[in-house]
Structure formats: structure tokens, C-alpha cells
Design a protein around this motif. Structure first.
Motif, mmCIF file in Angstrom:
data_model
loop_
_atom_site.group_PDB
_atom_site.id
_atom_site.type_symbol
_atom_site.label_atom_id
_atom_site.label_comp_id
_atom_site.label_asym_id
_atom_site.label_seq_id
_atom_site.Cartn_x
_atom_site.Cartn_y
_atom_site.Cartn_z
ATOM 1 N N HIS A 160 0.822 -1.211 0.000
ATOM 2 C CA HIS A 160 0.000 0.000 0.000
ATOM 3 C C HIS A 160 0.853 1.258 0.000
ATOM 4 C CE1 HIS A 160 0.881 -0.750 4.247
ATOM 5 N NE2 HIS A 160 0.685 0.529 4.454
ATOM 6 N N VAL A 161 2.138 1.119 0.326
ATOM 7 C CA VAL A 161 3.063 2.260 0.273
ATOM 8 C C VAL A 161 3.848 2.226 -1.032
ATOM 9 C CG1 VAL A 161 5.028 3.411 1.372
ATOM 10 C CG2 VAL A 161 3.263 2.327 2.786
ATOM 11 N N GLU A 209 9.240 8.512 3.756
ATOM 12 C CA GLU A 209 8.851 7.254 3.125
ATOM 13 C C GLU A 209 7.836 7.496 2.014
ATOM 14 O OE1 GLU A 209 8.015 2.959 4.971
ATOM 15 O OE2 GLU A 209 6.324 4.310 5.281
ATOM 16 N N ALA A 210 6.841 8.363 2.285
ATOM 17 C CA ALA A 210 5.813 8.648 1.284
ATOM 18 C C ALA A 210 6.409 9.366 0.084
ATOM 19 C CB ALA A 210 4.698 9.479 1.903
ATOM 20 N N GLU A 211 7.317 10.317 0.323
ATOM 21 C CA GLU A 211 7.953 11.033 -0.777
ATOM 22 C C GLU A 211 8.817 10.090 -1.609
ATOM 23 O OE1 GLU A 211 8.365 15.461 1.315
ATOM 24 O OE2 GLU A 211 9.959 13.970 1.536
ATOM 25 N N THR A 212 9.531 9.201 -0.924
ATOM 26 C CA THR A 212 10.365 8.224 -1.632
ATOM 27 C C THR A 212 9.508 7.331 -2.524
ATOM 28 O OG1 THR A 212 12.044 8.199 0.101
ATOM 29 C CG2 THR A 212 11.939 6.277 -1.333
ATOM 30 N N ALA A 213 8.408 6.839 -1.971
ATOM 31 C CA ALA A 213 7.524 5.962 -2.746
ATOM 32 C C ALA A 213 6.981 6.685 -3.973
ATOM 33 C CB ALA A 213 6.380 5.463 -1.869
ATOM 34 N N ALA A 238 12.142 -0.142 -4.712
ATOM 35 C CA ALA A 238 12.127 0.404 -6.075
ATOM 36 C C ALA A 238 11.540 -0.613 -7.054
ATOM 37 C CB ALA A 238 13.537 0.801 -6.495
ATOM 38 N N MET A 239 11.950 -1.866 -6.916
ATOM 39 C CA MET A 239 11.378 -2.917 -7.772
ATOM 40 C C MET A 239 9.875 -3.027 -7.572
ATOM 41 S SD MET A 239 13.926 -6.182 -7.782
ATOM 42 C CE MET A 239 15.436 -6.197 -8.741
ATOM 43 N N ALA A 240 9.436 -2.963 -6.316
ATOM 44 C CA ALA A 240 8.005 -3.073 -6.033
ATOM 45 C C ALA A 240 7.211 -1.980 -6.734
ATOM 46 C CB ALA A 240 7.767 -3.013 -4.526
ATOM 47 N N CYS A 241 7.847 -0.829 -6.940
ATOM 48 C CA CYS A 241 7.178 0.298 -7.609
ATOM 49 C C CYS A 241 7.290 0.219 -9.130
ATOM 50 C CB CYS A 241 7.770 1.617 -7.118
ATOM 51 S SG CYS A 241 7.414 1.974 -5.388
ATOM 52 N N GLY A 242 7.978 -0.795 -9.645
ATOM 53 C CA GLY A 242 8.098 -0.957 -11.093
ATOM 54 C C GLY A 242 9.330 -0.323 -11.693
ATOM 55 N N CYS A 243 10.267 0.183 -10.866
ATOM 56 C CA CYS A 243 11.508 0.743 -11.395
ATOM 57 C C CYS A 243 12.382 -0.363 -11.988
ATOM 58 C CB CYS A 243 12.316 1.423 -10.287
ATOM 59 S SG CYS A 243 11.607 2.931 -9.646
ATOM 60 N N ILE A 244 13.157 -0.005 -13.000
ATOM 61 C CA ILE A 244 14.225 -0.878 -13.470
ATOM 62 C C ILE A 244 15.428 -0.593 -12.573
ATOM 63 C CG2 ILE A 244 15.698 -1.505 -15.406
ATOM 64 C CD1 ILE A 244 12.712 -2.112 -15.816
ATOM 65 N N VAL A 245 15.846 -1.591 -11.813
ATOM 66 C CA VAL A 245 16.928 -1.404 -10.846
ATOM 67 C C VAL A 245 18.248 -1.815 -11.494
ATOM 68 C CG1 VAL A 245 17.854 -2.041 -8.595
ATOM 69 C CG2 VAL A 245 15.390 -1.721 -8.893
ATOM 70 N N ILE A 246 19.180 -0.867 -11.516
ATOM 71 C CA ILE A 246 20.514 -1.095 -12.067
ATOM 72 C C ILE A 246 21.518 -0.781 -10.973
ATOM 73 C CG2 ILE A 246 22.149 -0.476 -13.887
ATOM 74 C CD1 ILE A 246 19.794 0.661 -15.479
#
Length: 701
Positions: A160-161, A209-213, A238-246
Motif C-alpha cells: 500500500h506504500v 517514506e511517502a515522498e520516496t515511494a 524500487a522494484m516493487a514500484c516498477g523501477c528498473i533497478v541497475i
């Protein structure tokens, strides 16, 4: 609450620093106390300052202060690894557990390795076990201290975050304090190559935390520079949010930052780091569905692996094992009789947001052809509609009870593939009008297929307020009989599971249809020629169409008669290549692209006719289109012989379907349209009276 296989009369005290800044580690400590208390084990957070408690997140956790606590040998104290050698100096004689969230801090405050003494807390009799959060830390402690009981729990990446979002901007985010020198060198490399010119670069330093999300949810790429790490929460979030993590896996992150879910970089290899960033940015410009699919795949893995249910079950099992050790059992005892807990169920998924909090919608589906596309046209849409607050959908076959609506609900009645004639249906339609239903005809095929529909002058569509269908060509046809037509394209019922490369090694052909000889007769000879050339390499799975099965000239084939939808999908998923032929006929032009959505959505490489599928498939990108038997033969041979092409098209088609055609993403569209039509009910009634005056007899006026 679970019934635990152990009794414990003491209290578990969890040592926590007086730090009110957002920190996942501290929140995890509070959650451990809540979990223990919920399951009958007394537990408290222990702060140093009386009256102190964390306030940056909501909780009702039991909290006390160090000087206000009377510790006894019956109690157990959980202490952080950063206390190092000081752990054994705290409350001597009271059993202790080290909560080691970062194995690389295990020897903090220890004496020099050159000193012969071996007085680490991990070998002290007061320390009965260690609790860890990653395989890396567990392996380090088990290797260094073979006699120490070590147990692993899982973090929760709170969905949820850190919610997944597919919509991304050309933006990179990172945390500068993680190896700032490497960050500066890397970004300078990119700057002087011009990569940063049209790119947003966002720092996560100092963000809540909210700003980061929020930043992660809009960012395309997250750069991970942390090394070494006990786990690596930020890249997992970051992965949970759909970012491509490099970036660096930090060693502790090797369990999730792999080449399957991201782009791990060898520590310090800044050239590879920069090149990979450029490659992902280029791929984003040339093939966004592919990049989206990578992010979605990783997000799904994080969501399933680091869930609340996983955290609770792994933590509780660890604590039961710790208390068994405390009571005198050994590691061998645990191995011979492992702890078994009842499964903690996954929390119910959060429903969709309400459409209008002041309105309630009741949708009643009547399946008149329950074996014909009812799953994707009515049954499964109802499953998602029922997740919207204020919306309730029910489905029945052949007969409907009109007393199921509750007070205050706005009613919709959907006739699925109904063949209505005035002499039989006039009373039924009048009854629905009397009960203030919005009536909807659902049809996903050319209605001329049924002679009785034409004989009734298309009464099924004229006698309803509106019509819903599966394609725009079919909508245009139906507007001749009812101007209020809405297209709900066919969608994939559930999110598909990505396939491994190994699954594509064999060409297994899927063909599923009913009475399609006119569609496949032009391609059967070239198909058989290619199969003969390749021998037993090709396998054919056929559903429904016995004539097609008999026409295939190979013994390496399997036939299934008409099958339930779940069986149909099971067979489809074990194939790697689908053939979708449609001859250019008037009736075929009104068909939907459902077969491609199902086949492509489950990762099959699809070879399809230009008719219908040419409007959906991007030839050479998400599948292959043929126009002549010669072109079919050439492309079919290519698909059979080229494993990489099968995988490429299968993955591209899955990514496209995930982006454009998931049913769960379209549930609101239906409910919103029904409510919009309800708002227009007086107008629709007037139109209906013009089309079918007999529906509005004097007793209804």
C-alpha cells in the motif's frame, strides 16, 4: 491467532533505539512485538527514555522503558547486531537473541582479529540464537559460528506504500549517500556522454517514506550504489514500484537483484554501469512494452516474496524455534521435528476505489450460452466488479431470480448471447422495465450466425436499452438495431506468469477452434510440409476441432474435445506457438481478437491471418501476420526453426497484453458505463419506446 506448539511464560523484550526518524528496521521491531502478542507470546518494545515511542507510523504496540523493566531469567531480550561486543554486557544472565539485519556489522566493536581471545557475543552462553533478514547474513553467521542457531525472517515491502505503477517518466532516482564517490563518477560519465541532457535526475536524500515511494513510482530507473548491504531495502522497494533497478547487489541483495529481475553490476565497474543505463534508456525509447514487462515481472516477484504473510509466517516460525532452543532443544531436535505452523492467509487485496460513494450498483448477468466465452465476457468481469466498493455483480445460467437486488441498489440486467423473440421475451423485458432495470444485450459474435435472430428482426438488441459487444466492426453492425452500443474489448482474465527461456526450446503448436475447416483449409498443406521437414521436433495440441486434428500429418499430436476454460488455458500454456487462421469472410470480420489476447498474453508466439488480427498484432513485433498460403509457410517454418524468434515474439506479445489487455484494469470502465447509462434512463426509455412500442403497454405508463 495460531495455536503454537510451545508454551512460554516469560516476556520477549525488543531493544529499540530512541530514534523517531523513519527507518524500516525500527518499524520491523515494532511489528515483531505486535506479531508475538497477537499469537499469545508476551512482548514489549524497550526504549531508553521513559515515555518515548515512535510516532512516524501508526501503531498500538506495547512499549516500555529500560529503567522501568524488571528483567528476569525467564525473559528473552532481542538486541541489534550494531551493539557488537556490548551485547553480553546488557543484563547478564538473561537469555538473548541477536537481531542481525546486516551481517557485515556482525563484528562491530570486536577486538582485533590478531588478538587470540574469542569472546564474541555469538559464542557467549547468554546468546541463544540469531534472527536475520537475508540468506547472506544467515550464511555468514552459520559459517562463522557453526553451533549458533540462526533463523531467517522476511521483510515486508508494504504494497500500500510501495505500489506498482506502469506509467513511468524518463527519470532516474538514486540515494547519493550510498558510495557518493561512485555516484559522482558514474553521473560524470553519463554527463559527458550527453545522457543526462534530456533526463530528470532525482535524489532520494532526506525524503520521507511517502515522498520516496512517490518518486519511485514515477521513475523509470533506480540506481543502486549500496555495498555491502545486509539486505537492501531501497532497491527492493524500487522494484516493487516498477523501477528498473541497475547497480550493485550489495551481496545481501543477491536474492532479488538478479538478471531476471533487474541489472546487477559488478561492484566498481562504472563503465558497465553507465553502458547498462544507456541500454535501458534506448530500450525504453524503442520498446516500452518490454521495459514495462521487466518492471512488472520484478514487482510481482517482490510483492509475492516479501509479503506481509511471508513476514508473519517466517517470523513466527523463527520465534517458536528460538523458544524451543531456549527450553533446551537442540538444532538436531529441530531438524528431526521441524516446527509446523498453520498457514497465515494472505490479506485480502485492497478493493478498487469506489466510483461514487453515494451510489450502489447491482449487475445481474444471465448466461444464455454459458459455454461460449461466458468466462471472459461475464463471469470473470463480475469477479473484478465485485472488488469495487458499492458494486455487486451476480451471474446465473438460463434462469434469473429478480428479487436479488437490495434496497438502494441501481439495477442492471445483462443478457449474454440471448436469442430473444417477441412472443417469448416481451413479458420478460416488460418485467425488467417494471422493476426499473437498465437492460443490456451482450453479444460477441455476428448475430447472423443464428437465423432466428434475423427472423425476429433482431429483437434481442432492439428490446434492450443498450448493447455491449467485443469489437468496433460488430458495434457498427449492431447500431443498425440499437444506437447505444459500447465496445468492451476482450481481455486476459488474470495476469500471466513470465516464461523461462527453456520453455521455448520446443515448437509446440496450439490450435483451438470449432468448425473452422473453411479457415484452415488453405494452410493445411504448407503446415504439413513444414512439420514433415522438421520431424518430431514439432508437437501439435488441438482443442475442439477434430477435423483439423485428423488433417495434421504427424503422430506427435494430441486432441482434447470441448474443454472447460481452465483446462483450455492449461493446454494453451504448455504450448509455445499458436496458429490463428481466419478466412476473409463477412462473418469473420466481426470476430474479436480474443484468441491472440489469450495466446499472446500467455507468451505464445502467434502466427495469424490478416483478417481481425492484423488490427491488433504488430507484425514482427508482437506476432507474425500472413496474407497468403506461401507467406504462411515461410513464416511458419521460421517460427518452428528459430527458438530465439519464438521467445522474442512470445515475450513481446505478453508485454503488450499486460500493458493493454488485462481484465482487472478495465473493471471500472464497465461499472462507470452502467452508471452513465442509468443516468440516461429516461432518455433510453424514450428511445426504447420508439424502437419497440409493445414494451410500453398502458399498464406500464
Amino acid at each position: 491467532m495460531l495455536e503454537l506448539p510451545i508454551q512460554y511464560s516469560g516476556t520477549v523484550y525488543v531493544y529499540c533505539f530512541d530514534d523517531n526518524n523513519p527507518a524500516k528496521g525500527i518499524k520491523t521491531l515494532y511489528r515483531q512485538v505486535d506479531l508475538l502478542n497477537k499469537n499469545g507470546i508476551s512482548a514489549q518494545i524497550v526504549h531508553q527514555k521513559p515515555g518515548f515511542r515512535c510516532t512516524w507510523f501508526e501503531h498500538e504496540t506495547s512499549v516500555t522503558a529500560w529503567d522501568q523493566t524488571n528483567f528476569t531469567p525467564d525473559d528473552t531480550i532481542l538486541l541489534p547486531e550494531v551493539l557488537g561486543a556490548n551485547i553480553t554486557r546488557i543484563m547478564p544472565g538473561v537469555p538473548k537473541v541477536v537481531f542481525n539485519q546486516n551481517g557485515f556489522l556482525s563484528f562491530h566493536n570486536h577486538v582485533s582479529p590478531l588478538v587470540e581471545t574469542r569472546d564474541s557475543p555469538y559464542v557467549h552462553p547468554d546468546v541463544i540464537a540469531a534472527l536475520t533478514v537475508s540468506e547472506t547474513t544467515a550464511n555468514l553467521l552459520t559459517y562463522g559460528f557453526p553451533k549458533l542457531p540462526v533463523f531467517r525472517m522476511y521483510y515486508t515491502i508494504e504494497p500500500h506504500v510501495f505500489r506498482y505503477t506502469a506509467s513511468k517518466t524518463r527519470q532516474i532516482c538514486y540515494l547519493p549517500r550510498q558510495h557518493k564517490e561512485d555516484a559522482d563518477r558514474l553521473l560524470n560519465l553519463l554527463k559527458y556522454r550527453g545522457v543526462l541532457d534530456d533526463l530528470a535526475l532525482i535524489s532520494l536524500e532526506g525524503k520521507t517514506e511517502a515522498e520516496t515511494a512517490a518518486i519511485l513510482q514515477e521513475s523509470l530507473i533506480f540506481l543502486n550504489l549500496g555495498y555491502p548491504e545486509g539486505f537492501g531495502l531501497l532497491p527492493a522497494e524500487a522494484m516493487a514500484c516498477g523501477c528498473i533497478v541497475i547497480g550493485y547487489d550489495g551481496i545481501g541483495g543477491r536474492e532479488f537483484l538478479t538478471s531476471e529481475y533487474g541489472y546487477p553490476i559488478a561492484y566498481g565497474d562504472l563503465v558497465q554501469f553507465a553502458q547498462t543505463i544507456e541500454q535501458v534508456l534506448d530500450l525504453w525509447e524503442s520498446d516500452r512494452p518490454m521495459v514495462t514487462a521487466i518492471g512488472k515481472h520484478a514487482a510481482k516477484f517482490i510483492r509475492e516474496t516479501y509479503s506481509q504473510a511471508q513476514e508473519e509466517s517466517s517470523s513466527l516460525e523463527s520465534w517458536v524455534n528460538i523458544l524451543r532452543i531456549r527450553s533446551g532443544e537442540t538444532l538436531r531436535d529441530l531438524a528431526n521435528k521441524p516446527t509446523q505452523l498453520g498457514a497465515i492467509p494472505e490479506p485480502e487485496p485492497e478493493p478498487f476505489a469506489p466510483i461514487d460513494p453515494d451510489r450502489k450498483l447491482f449487475i445481474q448477468n444471465l448466461l444464455m450460452a454459458p459455454t461460449a466465452c461466458a468466462e471472459v465476457r461475464a463471469i470473470e468481469p463480475s469477479r473484478y466488479l465485485n472488488q469495487i466498493p458499492g458494486v455487486r455483480a451476480v451471474t446465473s445460467k438460463k434462469n434469473a431470480v429478480l428479487s436479488k437486488a437490495e434496497a438502494g441498489e441501481e439495477k442492471v440486467f445483462v443478457w449474454q448471447r440471448a436469442i430473444l423473440t417477441p412472443d417469448r421475451a416481451l413479458t420478460q423485458q416488460r418485467n425488467l422495465l417494471e422493476r426499473n432495470y437498465l437492460t443490456v444485450a451482450e453479444i460477441d459474435e455476428d448475430p447472423s450466425r443464428w437465423p432466428e435472430i434475423a427472423a425476429s428482426d433482431y429483437f434481442a438488441y432492439r428490446s434492450c436499452h443498450c448493447v455491449q459487444t467485443a469489437s468496433e466492426p460488430l458495434a457498427e453492425l449492431l447500431r443498425q438495431y440499437n444506437p447505444h452500443v459500447k465496445v468492451f474489448a476482450n481481455h486476459l482474465v488474470d495476469e500471466p506468469h513470465p516464461r523461462s527461456s527453456a520453455e521455448y526450446e520446443r515448437a509446440t503448436i496450439f490450435f483451438g477452434a470449432i468448425d473452422r475447416a473453411a479457415d484452415w483449409k488453405q494452410i493445411i498443406e504448407p503446415l504439413n510440409r513444414v512439420i514433415e521437414e522438421t520431424g518430431n521436433f514439432v508437437r501439435v495440441e488441438v482443442i475442439h476441432d477434430r477435423a483439423f486434428f485428423d488433417a495434421i500429418e504427424t503422430s506427435n499430436k494430441n486432441f482434447i474435445p470441448f474443454a472447460p476454460y481452465d483446462v483450455y488455458l492449461t493446454i494453451l500454456k504448455r504450448c509455445t506457438l499458436a496458429i490463428l487462421p481466419l478466412a476473409d469472410t463477412v462473418r469473420n470480420r466481426f470476430k474479436s481478437d480474443l484468441k491472440f489476447v489469450e495466446c499472446g498474453g500467455h507468451g505464445l508466439a502467434t502466427l495469424a491471418s490478416q483478417v481481425v488480427y492484423g488490427e491488433t498484432i504488430i507484425d514482427g513485433e508482437t506476432g507474425l501476420i500472413y496474407r497468403t498460403p506461401t507467406e504462411f509457410e515461410q513464416k511458419f517454418r521460421q517460427l518452428v526453426l528459430d527458438t530465439e524468434l519464438r521467445q522474442h515474439l512470445g515475450e513481446r506479445s505478453m508485454a503488450w497484453v499486460v500493458k493493454h489487455r488485462l481484465l482487472k484494469d478495465r473493471a471500472r470502465e464497465r461499472a462507470e458505463w452502467y452508471l452513465a447509462m442509468r443516468d440516461r434512463l429516461p432518455e433510453l426509455n424514450a428511445d426504447l419506446e420508439q424502437r419497440v412500442p409493445a414494451l410500453f403497454s398502458p399498464r406500464l405508463s
